[in-house]
Design an enzyme around this catalytic site. Structure first.
Site, mmCIF file in Angstrom:
data_model
loop_
_atom_site.group_PDB
_atom_site.id
_atom_site.type_symbol
_atom_site.label_atom_id
_atom_site.label_comp_id
_atom_site.label_asym_id
_atom_site.label_seq_id
_atom_site.Cartn_x
_atom_site.Cartn_y
_atom_site.Cartn_z
ATOM 1 N N GLU A 185 3.835 4.696 -10.764
ATOM 2 C CA GLU A 185 3.496 3.468 -9.514
ATOM 3 C C GLU A 185 2.000 2.847 -10.165
ATOM 4 O O GLU A 185 1.373 3.270 -9.405
ATOM 5 C CB GLU A 185 3.605 3.057 -8.472
ATOM 6 C CG GLU A 185 4.426 2.200 -7.845
ATOM 7 C CD GLU A 185 4.717 2.704 -6.002
ATOM 8 O OE1 GLU A 185 6.407 2.223 -6.466
ATOM 9 O OE2 GLU A 185 4.619 3.005 -5.680
ATOM 10 N N TYR A 228 0.604 -0.890 -0.144
ATOM 11 C CA TYR A 228 0.288 0.286 -0.436
ATOM 12 C C TYR A 228 0.540 1.308 -0.048
ATOM 13 O O TYR A 228 1.805 1.106 1.165
ATOM 14 C CB TYR A 228 -0.594 0.366 0.946
ATOM 15 C CG TYR A 228 -1.713 -1.062 1.169
ATOM 16 C CD1 TYR A 228 -3.575 -1.072 0.455
ATOM 17 C CD2 TYR A 228 -1.780 -2.394 1.396
ATOM 18 C CE1 TYR A 228 -3.721 -1.776 0.567
ATOM 19 C CE2 TYR A 228 -2.663 -3.061 1.160
ATOM 20 C CZ TYR A 228 -3.802 -3.175 0.386
ATOM 21 O OH TYR A 228 -4.497 -3.739 0.731
ATOM 22 N N SER A 229 0.640 2.072 -0.865
ATOM 23 C CA SER A 229 1.171 3.793 -1.267
ATOM 24 C C SER A 229 0.955 4.344 0.271
ATOM 25 O O SER A 229 -0.424 3.793 0.695
ATOM 26 C CB SER A 229 0.540 4.105 -1.508
ATOM 27 O OG SER A 229 0.879 3.620 -2.704
ATOM 28 N N CYS A 278 0.276 7.798 -10.956
ATOM 29 C CA CYS A 278 0.186 6.802 -9.674
ATOM 30 C C CYS A 278 -1.399 6.417 -10.006
ATOM 31 O O CYS A 278 -1.934 6.698 -9.221
ATOM 32 C CB CYS A 278 0.006 6.338 -8.449
ATOM 33 S SG CYS A 278 0.428 5.438 -6.703
ATOM 34 N N TYR A 280 -0.716 -0.221 -10.213
ATOM 35 C CA TYR A 280 -1.108 -1.359 -10.611
ATOM 36 C C TYR A 280 -2.650 -1.924 -11.350
ATOM 37 O O TYR A 280 -3.443 -1.175 -11.407
ATOM 38 C CB TYR A 280 -1.342 -2.210 -9.055
ATOM 39 C CG TYR A 280 -0.635 -3.199 -9.145
ATOM 40 C CD1 TYR A 280 -2.679 -3.664 -8.080
ATOM 41 C CD2 TYR A 280 -0.496 -4.319 -9.190
ATOM 42 C CE1 TYR A 280 -3.136 -4.775 -8.212
ATOM 43 C CE2 TYR A 280 -0.136 -5.269 -8.525
ATOM 44 C CZ TYR A 280 -1.991 -5.738 -7.705
ATOM 45 O OH TYR A 280 -2.000 -6.358 -7.826
#
Ligand SMILES: Cc1cc2nc3c(=O)[nH]c(=O)nc-3n(C[C@H](O)[C@H](O)[C@H](O)COP(=O)(O)OP(=O)(O)OC[C@H]3O[C@@H](n4cnc5c(N)ncnc54)[C@H](O)[C@@H]3O)c2cc1C
Ligand SMILES: NC(=O)c1ccc[n+]([C@@H]2O[C@H](COP(=O)([O-])OP(=O)(O)OC[C@H]3O[C@@H](n4cnc5c(N)ncnc54)[C@H](OP(=O)(O)O)[C@@H]3O)[C@@H](O)[C@H]2O)c1
Length: 377
Positions: free
Chosen positions: A375, A158-159, A335, A377
């Site tokens: 980044e 988790y960021s 992100c 996902y």
């Protein structure tokens, strides 16, 4: 004294928070605010957090700030920069899955409205200063329980959504912004994501196993005069909240941001605009240094009637963004959803082509100089 306030926070969470888009608990918050002002006024950072998270401090929604950016048409000479990744003191993998840190949930607040598609929660963990992280890093969480093979669950990343000093400014907490994963599988059964549901269901006082911190890709540039373009979809906002708190809500002896921060945030509905009131406050206080643009995909369209994705909003400023990208001290960070990168590339390809530049080659160069950081996902 502080314990008294902390003990009231679970009440606030139990009754729902004003961040979620409703007003039902404003009175409860007001009571808590009075207690806080009387009891913990010396602890300014707690006051700051509660104030910023109170819906009653929100202002009317204004899509698309239009503060003039610093635009240059000069193609700069590339200089060798000091890599952000070499900076001293950046800790990686202090806590590994075999020996994780056990943090305690201090706060867990739903930050999307009741009518939002899906739930997103802001979760604060105590770290006692044991998990030293930087803005842009992530932590791992090992959910409780075992998987279908009887083995302990694997960690999920988790960021980190708080700046390095944390939401209370004491370097003793770490915050996450977590979307609850729920979907219907091929057999028509409702499936709940293991770790996101574990996290979203945590109550104050509950424990969670934390690993990390990890990641260097999303570290902030060192240059306080940089242009920082932040592109987020949904919970991809997490690292940018951490950047922006450092830039605009905090005072540091060795860092005073004086460049341009430009945030694009893409979400499905206005009730899922994450941390909107915080960002609007930043913009109000720093109109010359902060631009804010939202893309609300299920409520807004462009002139052609197309869905307003983050890249659709960016296209409105395409030329300006391209000019900024030619500067040596412009840094782009992306992100969130994996799919977003393709759409953004598509805008850039045609813009670069106008200057006879091959975007994919140019992007490689930007990546090498740490000016293009992704980044997804
Ligand atoms: C570097 C990094 C940072 C991240 N930061 C964040 C963050 O800040 N906030 C955040 O919320 N998440 C973040 N994530 C995602 C996070 O790590 C988890 O993947 C996410 O929370 C889901 O985990 P889970 O355990 O709940 O789901 P799991 O139980 O692991 O289930 C996920 C699996 O479910 C399946 N699945 C998911 N959706 C569907 C669907 N619609 N249909 C069919 N199958 C489906 C897929 O197989 C998927 O792999 C990040 C990921 C990375 C790599
Ligand atoms: N560092 C990381 O890797 C990291 C960090 C945080 C989060 N994440 C991941 O990022 C994702 C964010 O999900 P979320 O549920 O929080 O987001 P969300 O609230 O659903 O918002 C995502 C937004 O992006 C839009 N979108 C969909 N496809 C797109 C595309 N191709 N290009 C641009 N925009 C697009 C969506 O529009 P519509 O839904 O209307 O189509 C929606 O408006 C999750 O998968 C999460 O796990 C990754």
């Amino acid at each position: 004294m502080i314990k008294l306030v902390i003990s009231l926070l679970p009440l606030l969470i139990k009754h729902g928070c004003c961040c979620c888009g409703c007003y039902r608990c404003c009175s409860l918050i007001s009571i808590i605010k009075v207690v806080v002002v009387v009891v913990v006024s010396p602890h300014k950072n707690i006051l700051r957090w509660i104030f910023l998270n109170n819906k009653s401090t929100r202002e009317a929604c204004s899509y698309g700030g239009r503060v003039k950016a610093q635009v240059t048409t000069e193609v700069p000479v590339k200089v060798v920069k000091e890599s952000k990744k070499q900076e001293e003191g950046i800790v990686v993998n202090k806590f590994k899955p075999k020996d994780p840190y056990t943090g305690r949930c201090l706060l867990n607040t739903r930050i999307t409205g009741d009518d939002a598609p899906g739930e997103t929660w802001h979760i604060v963990f105590t770290t006692q200063g044991e998990v030293p992280y930087r803005e842009g890093q992530s932590i791992g969480v090992i959910p409780e329980g075992i998987d279908k093979n009887g083995k302990p669950h694997k960690l999920r990343l988790y960021s980190i959504a708080s700046s390095a000093i944390g939401d209370f400014g004491d370097s003793k907490t770490v915050s996450l912004c977590v979307k609850r994963l729920v979907y219907t599988n091929e057999s028509g059964e409702l499936v709940k994501g293991v770790c996101s549901n574990f996290l979203c269901d945590l109550k104050p006082g509950d424990e969670a196993k934390i690993t990390g911190p990890v990641g260097k890709e999303m570290l902030m540039p060192k240059d306080p005069n940089a242009t920082i373009i932040m592109l987020a979809t949904g919970t991809g906002i997490a690292p940018f909240r951490s950047f922006l708190w450092k830039m605009f809500f905090e005072e540091h002896e060795d860092y005073k941001f004086n460049g341009l921060a430009w945030l694009f945030l893409g979400v499905p509905t206005s009730s899922s605009l994450l941390y909107k009131e915080e960002f609007e406050k930043m913009k109000e206080k720093n109109p010359e240094n902060f631009r804010l643009d939202f893309a609300v995909s299920r409520e807004q369209t462009n002139d052609k009637g197309e869905k307003m994705y983050i890249q659709t909003r960016m296209a409105e400023y395409a030329q300006e963004l391209w000019e900024l990208l030619k500067k040596d001290n412009t840094f782009v960070y992306m992100c969130g959803l994996k799919g977003m990168e393709k759409g953004i590339d598509e805008i850039m390809v045609s813009l670069a082509a106008k200057d006879g530049i091959d975007w994919l080659e140019y992007k490689k160069q930007l990546k090498r100089s740490e000016q293009w950081n992704v980044e997804v996902y």
